[in-house]
Design an enzyme around this catalytic site. Structure first.
Site, PDB file in Angstrom:
ATOM      1  N   GLY A 161     -15.014  -1.057  -3.492  1.00 26.90           N
ATOM      2  CA  GLY A 161     -16.254  -0.447  -3.002  1.00 26.90           C
ATOM      3  C   GLY A 161     -16.083   0.427  -1.775  1.00 26.90           C
ATOM      4  O   GLY A 161     -17.045   0.662  -1.055  1.00 26.90           O
TER       5      GLY A 161
ATOM      6  N   THR B 179      -5.695  -0.518  -5.685  1.00 31.68           N
ATOM      7  CA  THR B 179      -6.452   0.734  -5.830  1.00 31.68           C
ATOM      8  C   THR B 179      -5.568   1.949  -6.058  1.00 31.68           C
ATOM      9  O   THR B 179      -4.378   1.929  -5.717  1.00 31.68           O
ATOM     10  CB  THR B 179      -7.310   0.968  -4.557  1.00 31.68           C
ATOM     11  OG1 THR B 179      -8.187   2.074  -4.777  1.00 31.68           O
ATOM     12  CG2 THR B 179      -6.456   1.273  -3.332  1.00 31.68           C
TER      13      THR B 179
ATOM     14  N   SER C  89      -9.881  -0.413   3.698  1.00 30.19           N
ATOM     15  CA  SER C  89     -10.967  -1.387   3.878  1.00 30.19           C
ATOM     16  C   SER C  89     -10.750  -2.610   3.004  1.00 30.19           C
ATOM     17  O   SER C  89     -11.540  -3.565   3.064  1.00 30.19           O
ATOM     18  CB  SER C  89     -12.313  -0.764   3.488  1.00 30.19           C
ATOM     19  OG  SER C  89     -12.595   0.335   4.303  1.00 30.19           O
TER      20      SER C  89
ATOM     21  N   ARG D 177       0.846  -1.177   0.000  1.00 30.92           N
ATOM     22  CA  ARG D 177       0.000   0.000   0.000  1.00 30.92           C
ATOM     23  C   ARG D 177       0.891   1.240   0.000  1.00 30.92           C
ATOM     24  O   ARG D 177       2.076   1.177   0.355  1.00 30.92           O
ATOM     25  CB  ARG D 177      -0.863  -0.033   1.268  1.00 30.92           C
ATOM     26  CG  ARG D 177      -1.928   1.035   1.291  1.00 30.92           C
ATOM     27  CD  ARG D 177      -3.073   0.541   2.081  1.00 30.92           C
ATOM     28  NE  ARG D 177      -4.009   1.573   2.504  1.00 30.92           N
ATOM     29  CZ  ARG D 177      -5.005   2.024   1.757  1.00 30.92           C
ATOM     30  NH1 ARG D 177      -5.183   1.589   0.538  1.00 30.92           N
ATOM     31  NH2 ARG D 177      -5.845   2.915   2.237  1.00 30.92           N
TER      32      ARG D 177
ATOM     33  N   THR E 229     -10.953   1.092  -7.546  1.00 33.91           N
ATOM     34  CA  THR E 229     -10.409  -0.095  -6.876  1.00 33.91           C
ATOM     35  C   THR E 229     -10.825  -1.349  -7.649  1.00 33.91           C
ATOM     36  O   THR E 229     -11.816  -1.343  -8.368  1.00 33.91           O
ATOM     37  CB  THR E 229     -10.867  -0.187  -5.404  1.00 33.91           C
ATOM     38  OG1 THR E 229     -10.579   1.049  -4.780  1.00 33.91           O
ATOM     39  CG2 THR E 229     -10.198  -1.299  -4.641  1.00 33.91           C
TER      40      THR E 229
HETATM   41  O1  DON Z   1      -8.188   1.270   0.704  1.00 35.09           O
HETATM   42  C1  DON Z   1      -9.351   1.640   0.790  1.00 35.09           C
HETATM   43  O2  DON Z   1     -10.096   1.255   1.655  1.00 35.09           O
HETATM   44  C2  DON Z   1      -9.919   2.597  -0.252  1.00 35.09           C
HETATM   45  N1  DON Z   1      -8.876   3.413  -0.768  1.00 35.09           N
HETATM   46  C3  DON Z   1     -10.607   1.807  -1.319  1.00 35.09           C
HETATM   47  C4  DON Z   1     -11.323   2.691  -2.292  1.00 35.09           C
HETATM   48  C5  DON Z   1     -12.342   1.997  -3.072  1.00 35.09           C
HETATM   49  O3  DON Z   1     -12.589   0.830  -2.896  1.00 35.09           O
HETATM   50  C6  DON Z   1     -13.090   2.793  -4.055  1.00 35.09           C
HETATM   51  N2  DON Z   1     -14.028   1.946  -4.733  1.00 35.09           N
HETATM   52  N3  DON Z   1     -15.024   1.855  -5.070  1.00 35.09           N
END
Ligand code: DON
Length: 588
Positions: A491, A416, A470, A113, A398
Site C-alpha cells: 500500500g 515489491t 515503507s 531490497r 507490493t
Molecule cells: O518500499 C516501498 O515502500 C514501496 N516501494 C512500496 C510500494 C507499494 O506498496 C505499492 N503498493 N501498493
C-alpha cells in the site's frame, strides 16, 4: 449495480460538500469473485499462511503439510506469488523478511531490497532545469524516468534474499519449494480483475517495451479477465534458479539477459552490480507495547521505526476509553501519524550511508514528548511539524505474506517491484518484470515520490545505497516468547498506517482478528496535510464530522492496504486475508 449507483451518489455528495476525491469514477474493492467475509478467514491447529492469492497460500500450505517450516512455506508462497501477481512483485524486485524462532526466542531480519547501481547519481532523474525528466525509448519520451523504463530499475534482490533465507532456515529442498511457482507459470492461471485492471492502468507504459507487451498485451490487446496467463519464459527462469541457485541469476544466463535488456534501453545496471549484490542480515528492531514485544524491520524500512514510534506515543492512552472510530480517536491517531511521517521525511534513509537518530526515534521519552504536544481540540498544521511540498497516486502493487508453522515459528515478509508492473519493462527472454524501486529514493529534496511521500537528504541517491521503504513486516511476541501475531501489508505510504491500525484494533480494541483487519482505515502522512479516509466503508456521518471539525478530507478511491494477518487463537491460529483484495488464508 445498485451499490455502484449508491457509491456514485455518495461521491457526488462529498464533492459538493468540498471533500476531495482523487477520481470521479466509482471505486470498488476489486474482487473477481463474490465472496463472503468469512471466506477471508481460516483456522488451523498447527500452521497458517495468509497471502494475497489463494494459489500462493496453497503453495505455502503444501510445504507446511509436507513437513516444511515457516521459511519453506514463505519461500514457496513468495515464488508462487511472483508468478500470480506480476503487477505487484516478482523476482525482478526485492523485499524484507522477518523470521522468529520460538525455541531460540530469536529473530532475524533479511534485507533483500534493491540497491542503486554504481552508475546511479544524485540528480539522475532531473533535467538541466532541475525538473523531473522523462525516459527516452525507441524515439519516444515516456514521462518520469524514475518510475518508467530502464533507468528506474534498482539492482533486484528477491532471488538472493529468498534463497539465503531458505539456505539458513529452510528444511525442504529448493526444488520442492520452487515447484508450485514453476507449475503455475507453465500451466497458467486465469487473469483476475486486479491483474486485468492493472494492465489497463499501465498500458501506456507496458506497450512500449517488447518484452512486456508480448506477455501482458499480446497482439496489442491487454489480457482480459478470465484469460489464461502462461509465462513460459518465467517458468524457465525459475527452473534455472531452482537447479543452479542464485548464481545463475546474478552471474549466469539470467544475468546476461537482464544486461542485454539494460543495454537495449540504455539502463545503467552493470554486470558488476548484479555480481556484487549482497543480502544484508540486520538486527530486528524491538519495541515494547502493553507487555508485548514488537519485532520490526530496521532501516532501510521506515515502517518498523515509525510503527514502534507511534505505538510508543499511544502506550499511555486507554484507546478503548477514547473510543473506536470516534472523532476523538481518529483525531488522536491522525496527530500521531502526522508526527511519525514528518520524522520519516526528516530523518530516514539507509543507515549504511547516513546517520539516523534511531535511539531517539525509538525512545519512550521522545514519544512522550511528541504525545504531550497533541491536544484534543487542535489540528496541528503539518508545516508546523517540519517544512516541505506535494502530488497524487496509489497502486495495487507490493504484497505481504504471513506464515506460522507447527513449531510456533513465524515469517512476516513484504515484497515489491514498487509501482504497478514496476518499471514496465520485462527483460526479454526471462519473463522477469523489472522493478522501479529507484523512485523510492528522494529524487530531489521536497519532490514527492509516486506515493506523495516527500523525502530529504538522508534518502538521496548514492551508488550502492538502498532506497527507503515503507514496507513493515511485523511480528508480535507475547509472554514466554510465544508468537502472538504476524502482520503486514502493501500500500505504499499506507503500509505503515494500515499495519498500525490492524495492531491496535487487535491489541487495544480487542476486536476479533477478522474485524481488526476489515475495519475501515484512515491515514495521514504529514504531507499532503489532509486525512485520507476509506471510501464507502467509513460512514458518511463520520466523514462529515471530520470535515466540520476542520480536517481537509480526501476520500481514497481504493482500499488502503491489503493486510495479511495471523494471530494465536484458543485452538491454534486464525488467519485473515484482507477483504480489500483477493487473498486467502489457509490453515491446517
Ligand atoms: O518500499 C516501498 O515502500 C514501496 N516501494 C512500496 C510500494 C507499494 O506498496 C505499492 N503498493 N501498493
Amino acid at each position: 449495480m445498485r451499490s455502484q449507483f449508491r457509491n456514485s451518489i455518495f461521491l457526488g455528495l462529498l464533492t459538493l460538500l468540498g471533500v476531495s476525491c482523487s477520481t470521479t469514477s466509482v471505486p470498488t474493492f476489486p474482487s473477481a469473485e463474490k465472496r463472503e467475509r468469512s471466506d477471508f478467514v481460516a483456522h488451523g491447529k498447527q500452521g497458517m499462511i495468509a497471502t494475497a492469492h489463494p494459489l500462493a497460500s496453497q503453495a505455502g500450505l503444501d510445504m507446511l503439510q509436507h513437513g516444511g517450516n515457516a521459511v519453506d512455506a514463505a519461500v514457496a508462497a513468495s515464488f508462487a506469488i511472483s508468478v500470480l501477481r506480476p503487477q505487484s512483485t516478482g523476482i525482478g524486485g526485492g523485499g524484507f523478511l522477518l523470521y522468529y524462532q520460538e525455541d531460540k526466542r530469536s529473530a532475524s531480519a533479511y534485507d533483500f531490497r534493491e540497491r542503486a547501481p554504481q552508475r546511479a547519481h544524485r540528480d539522475m532523474y532531473l533535467d538541466s532545469s532541475g525538473k523531473p525528466k522523462g525516459f527516452s525509448y525507441a524515439g519516444k519520451t515516456i514521462p518520469d524516468a524514475s518510475v518508467n523504463g530502464h533507468l528506474s530499475v534498482g539492482v533486484p534482490g528477491l532471488v538472493a534474499g529468498l534463497l539465503r533465507a531458505h539456505r539458513d532456515f529452510g528444511s525442504l529442498p529448493l526444488s520442492i519449494v520452487m515447484a508450485p511457482a514453476i507449475k503455475i507459470a507453465i500451466e497458467g492461471f486465469p487473469v483476475n480483475l486486479e491483474l486485468a485492471n492493472a494492465i489497463v492502468r499501465r498500458l501506456e507504459v507496458l506497450k512500449n517495451f517488447p518484452g512486456s507487451a508480448e506477455i501482458f498485451v499480446p497482439k496489442g490487446k491487454p489480457l482480459q479477465l478470465g484469460q489464461l496467463l502462461k509465462q513460459s519464459d518465467l517458468a524457465k527462469t525459475l527452473r534455472l534458479v531452482s537447479l543452479h541457485g542464485a548464481d545463475v541469476f546474478y552471474k549466469g544466463e539470467i544475468a546476461e539477459k537482464i544486461l542485454a535488456e539494460m543495454q537495449a534501453g540504455k539502463g545503467i545496471i552493470s554486470a558488476g552490480d548484479l555480481r556484487n549484490y549482497a543480502v544484508k542480515i540486520r538486527q530486528p528492531l524491538v519495541g515494547e507495547y502493553h507487555g508485548y514485544q514488537v519485532l520490526a524491520m530496521p532501516p532501510p524500512s521506515s515502517g518498523g521505526v515509525h510503527i514502534i514510534e507511534m505505538l510508543n506515543m499511544l502506550a499511555g492512552d486507554d484507546l478503548q476509553k477514547v473510543g473506536f472510530h470516534q472523532l476523538e480517536s481518529i483525531h488522536l491517531l491522525t496527530e500521531v501519524m502526522k508526527r511519525a511521517y514528518a520524522d520519516r521525511a526528516k530523518f530516514l534513509g539507509d543507515m549504511d550511508y547516513v546517520d539516523v537518530p534511531l535511539d531517539r526515534l525509538l525512545s519512550k521519552e521522545y514519544a512522550f514528548r511528541l504525545r504531550s504536544q497533541i491536544k484534543p481540540q487542535r489540528i496541528t498544521p503539518s508545516l508546523e511539524l517540519a517544512k516541505a511540498p506535494q502530488v497524487p497516486h496509489e497502486s495495487p502493487s507490493t504484497t505481504h505474506i504471513s506464515v506460522v508453522d507447527r513449531f510456533g515459528n513465524g515469517v512476516s515478509t513484504t515484497q515489491t517491484i514498487n509501482f504497478t508492473f514496476g518499471s514496465g519493462v520485462v527483460a526479454r527472454g526471462t519473463g522477469i518484470v523489472l522493478n522501479d524501486e529507484m523512485d523510492d529514493f528522494s529524487i530531489k529534496e521536497g519532490v514527492p515520490n509516486a506515493y506523495q511521500l516527500v523525502g530529504g537528504e538522508a534518502n538521496a541517491i548514492e551508488p550502492g545505497k538502498t532506497m527507503l521503504s515503507s514496507m513493515s513486516p511485523t511480528l508480535i511476541v507475547g509472554a514466554e516468547g510465544k508468537l502472538e501475531m504476524v502482520v503486514g501489508s502493501p500500500g505504499g505510504s499506507h503500509i505503515i498506517s494500515a499495519t498500525l491500525q490492524t495492531i491496535i484494533n487487535f491489541l487495544d480494541y480487542k476486536l476479533p482478528l477478522d474485524q481488526a483487519v476489515h475495519a475501515y482505515r484512515f491515514h495521514h502522512q504529514w504531507l499532503p496535510d489532509e486525512i485520507e479516509v476509506e471510501y464507502g466503508v467509513m460512514p458518511l456521518k463520520s466523514v462529515l464530522t471530520l470535515q466540520q471539525r476542520g480536517y481537509k478530507v480526501r476520500v481514497a478511491t481504493r482500499g488502503m492496504g491489503d493486510v495479511q494477518a495471523i494471530a494465536r487463537s484458543e485452538n491454534g491460529w486464525i488467519g485473515v486475508s484482507d477483504t480489500r483484495s483477493i487473498g486467502k488464508s489457509l490453515g491446517y
